[in-house]
Every structure is written in C-alpha cells, then in structure tokens.
Design a protein around this motif. Sequence first.
Motif, short mmCIF file in Angstrom:
data_model
loop_
_atom_site.label_atom_id
_atom_site.label_comp_id
_atom_site.label_asym_id
_atom_site.label_seq_id
_atom_site.Cartn_x
_atom_site.Cartn_y
_atom_site.Cartn_z
N GLU A 187 -1.15 14.33 5.31
CA GLU A 187 -2.28 13.64 6.20
C GLU A 187 -3.56 13.28 5.79
O GLU A 187 -3.91 11.97 6.15
CB GLU A 187 -2.34 14.25 7.57
N ASP A 188 -3.82 13.89 4.59
CA ASP A 188 -5.37 13.23 4.32
C ASP A 188 -5.20 12.18 3.29
O ASP A 188 -6.18 11.21 3.27
CB ASP A 188 -6.12 14.61 3.50
N LEU A 189 -3.94 11.88 2.60
CA LEU A 189 -3.61 10.88 2.02
C LEU A 189 -3.20 9.39 2.87
O LEU A 189 -3.65 8.42 2.77
CB LEU A 189 -2.54 11.00 0.86
N ILE A 190 -2.50 9.98 3.83
CA ILE A 190 -1.83 9.03 4.94
C ILE A 190 -3.21 8.42 5.52
O ILE A 190 -3.11 6.95 5.78
CB ILE A 190 -1.01 9.72 5.69
N LYS A 191 -4.15 9.08 5.98
CA LYS A 191 -5.29 8.62 6.66
C LYS A 191 -6.04 7.70 5.65
O LYS A 191 -6.53 6.46 6.28
CB LYS A 191 -6.37 9.65 6.93
N THR A 225 -5.65 -1.35 6.39
CA THR A 225 -6.44 -2.34 7.40
C THR A 225 -7.35 -3.25 6.92
O THR A 225 -7.62 -4.33 7.26
CB THR A 225 -7.29 -1.03 8.55
N SER A 226 -8.06 -2.65 5.53
CA SER A 226 -9.12 -3.49 4.91
C SER A 226 -8.46 -4.82 4.21
O SER A 226 -9.08 -5.61 3.88
CB SER A 226 -9.80 -2.71 3.58
N THR A 242 -7.95 10.03 -5.36
CA THR A 242 -8.63 8.94 -4.38
C THR A 242 -9.73 9.88 -3.29
O THR A 242 -10.39 9.20 -2.98
CB THR A 242 -7.34 8.22 -3.57
N LEU A 243 -9.08 11.07 -3.17
CA LEU A 243 -9.84 11.70 -2.11
C LEU A 243 -11.27 11.97 -2.83
O LEU A 243 -12.19 12.24 -2.03
CB LEU A 243 -9.16 12.96 -1.80
N VAL A 284 0.74 -1.35 -0.28
CA VAL A 284 0.04 0.13 0.05
C VAL A 284 0.91 1.26 0.09
O VAL A 284 1.58 1.40 0.97
CB VAL A 284 -0.95 0.09 1.27
N VAL A 285 0.62 1.90 -1.02
CA VAL A 285 1.64 3.04 -1.35
C VAL A 285 1.07 4.61 -1.47
O VAL A 285 0.35 4.77 -2.55
CB VAL A 285 2.69 2.69 -2.60
#
Length: 430
Positions: free
Chosen positions: A347-351, A358-359, A397-398, A340-341
């Motif tokens: 921070e918004d991408l890291i979150k 986790t998924s 992605t956001l 996962v990269v």
Amino acid sequence: MDKVVALTKRRGFIYPSSEIYGGLSGFYDYGPYGVALKRAIRDLWWRHMVDLRDDVVGLDSTLIMPSEVWAASGHLTNFVDPLRQCLGECKRRWRADHVTGDRCPECGGQLDEARMFNLMFKTHVGPVEDTSSAVYMRPETAQGMFVDFKNVLNSSRVRVPFGIAQQGRAFRNEITPGNFVFRVREFELMEMEYFVEPDHDEESFKYWRETRMCWYKDVLGINPERLRFYDHPRASLSHYSKQTTDIEYDFPFGWGELEGIADRTDFDLRVHQEGSKVDLTYLDPVTNQRYLPWVIEPAVSVDRIFITLLLDAYDEDVVNNEPRVVLRLHPNVAPVQVAVVPLSKKEDLIKVAREVRTSLQGRFRVEYDQTGGHIGRRYRRQDEIGTPFCVTIDFDTLNDQAVTIRQRDSTEQERVGIAELPARVGQLIG
C-alpha cells in the motif's frame, strides 16, 4: 504482416467484427489500444490541418446523402470497379484487375466476363422503399464539404484561398476487401478541400504534396525510406481529377497508397451548381469578380495510417538474452505514452504510484499497471503496445522521493525526482 495482425488482437488493438458470430468480411472493431492510437492520429491530423492554421475551418456532414448528390458528383456512374465471378465450385467474386487469366484463383473454376459494380451502399429513408426514398451511405466525406460550401461562405469569415476539413466514417462495398485493415468496407476518412483561384492550382498542389509528406516523416516518425510519391498517369485519373499524387508506403504486399492529393479543378462545385440550380460562385472582395474556385484535396484513411504505423514500428530484438517484440511508435502516436508501474502491491508504494499517475494525467496518455508480477514481464507488455516510457516506483522512492524512467527503445534507465517528473517526461516526448 501475420505477426502484426496477431499482435493487434493479442494486445487489444483490433478485433474481427462480430467474431462470436463468425465475423463479417471487411469489418473490424478497434479495442482499447486501437481506440487510443486512432484518437492520437485524428488529433494530430486536426491539429496540423486546422488548429495550427488560420485558413482552414471544420465541418461534420451526414453519413447519408440523397441520390441527387451522387448523381451530380458522378458517383452513380463512375464509382465502380470491374467484377468477375467464379462459375465453378467456390462462386467467389473478384476484382477483374486483381486476377489474371480466366480461371478462379481460389478453385480454378471458370470466371465470367467482367462487369462494372458500383461500390456504394444503398438504403432507403422512410417506411416506403421506392426510387424516391433511395439514399446512399457516403463513400467519401468530400461531397458534404462541396454541398455545404455556400453555407460555410455565408457563415464564416473565410476568403479564398481557404480550406474545409472533415473527419468521419465512410463506406465502400469493396468486391475483395483484404490485407487486414488496408482495404475494408467501413473506415474513417480525414479529408480537406482547399479552395483556390481558377488556374492557381499548380502552386497549391505542389505545396500540399510536400506538406503532407513532411507530416508523415516529421510528425508521425515513419521511416522516410519506406515512403515515396506516385504520380498517376492521365489514363488512371479519377473522373474529377486534373492530376493526382499518392503518398505510398512499402507494405509487406508491395507499394500501396497511404494518402492521395488530388487536383479536382472546379468539377465538384460546377456539377453541384448545375444539379441543384443554386449559385455556388465566390465573390472576390478585392476584384469584385465571381468565379467557381478550384480545389486541391489531401485525403487519407485513418485505418491506413493505423496499419502503416504498426508495420513501420514493429521490431524484434534481444534484451538481457531474451527475445523481445517491440513497437517503436513515435511518442506522438503511442496509445500509452507513459506507464506508471509500482514495483509491488504494498500500500505504501501504491499510494505514491497513484500520486505520480495523477501528476501525469491530463498532459500525457497514461496507463497505471498495478498487476504485480515480475517487472521485466510488465516492461515487455508495455514494449509490445509501444509505450515509450515506463515510470517505476520502488522502495527507494519512499526515501528519496525519486522514480526510475525506463526508455523503451534503448531500455536505459534514469532516476528523476517526483517533482521534476512531468517536466522531464515532456522533454523526452518532445
């Protein structure tokens, strides 16, 4: 071979043991990715040899066993290699069957006459070192399964034909360890003793011979053109064997044994029955007859599979006009199945990236790469450790709640919704 050896250290697969003290010949440590790859190998072997069958049970016997076990099994007298020592400057010792002539391959000095050398490590149990306290580190796991045969029969609902499987460490004081981890002094074995009716061995021997070859091709994804059977001539058979077939791989140093399938007849149960004076016969519940079962044994070293997979998977190609080193490992054995990269450290991408990680965790072997830097270089690093899929979280992605899956072998990319990602990765891995 040299390129693969360099890669294993650079990327944390294998390190020389005790390297800061100069190392120890024939011993190696496995790093983070090496541990993951070995665990994948062990788990796949256990799954196909035990979990997916209803006629094989497991065992975990001790590393140290009394000398009486090895006297009965024949290891004290037969587990030997011919040794020749250089009388010249280097004083090196060689396996006699690995040298030609009477001169040392290292310094040219005279070699002495061949003598037999026992390969077992000997130690003592208790505070007094005498013959009564002598014990040996096991050179194979098989004898533990034979001496516990009666216990397994009495405590399990098994009937012939059935097998006992075991994974664990073994030790052999090799005269000349070499070819990296192909021949070492401490290694990990996976062995199974399959017990059959007397003189019903031929069908079972043929079955395990074919089944084990298919496992390497279909489950581990090893190139079939680099695998072959080698049937041992009678003159080279071990003291316990009626017939033995090796599954061989075409290594850089030539064809060599990957796994052995041996027809051990009733040799082991018979000699342990004689040595221990304990009845090890099996009572057939249908015929009410007693007999000593015969045994078919598939046996392989995890370390041999390990180096075989790396050699078979190693490749070099060119991507975007840049040279690339890639391990084309089958997803079943890749130490990391999904990386996962996140595209940046914002921070918004890291979150989102952590939520994606986790998924996937628990279902796949996942690595999270938050190091930053050029995405191409991070892809190259994953290519070198054999990661089949990278999942990239970017700024789009956001907005669209989707990620990019990049495939190692083709470098092709596809856009997948985050909600559908685990299912899609599962389809790709198969």
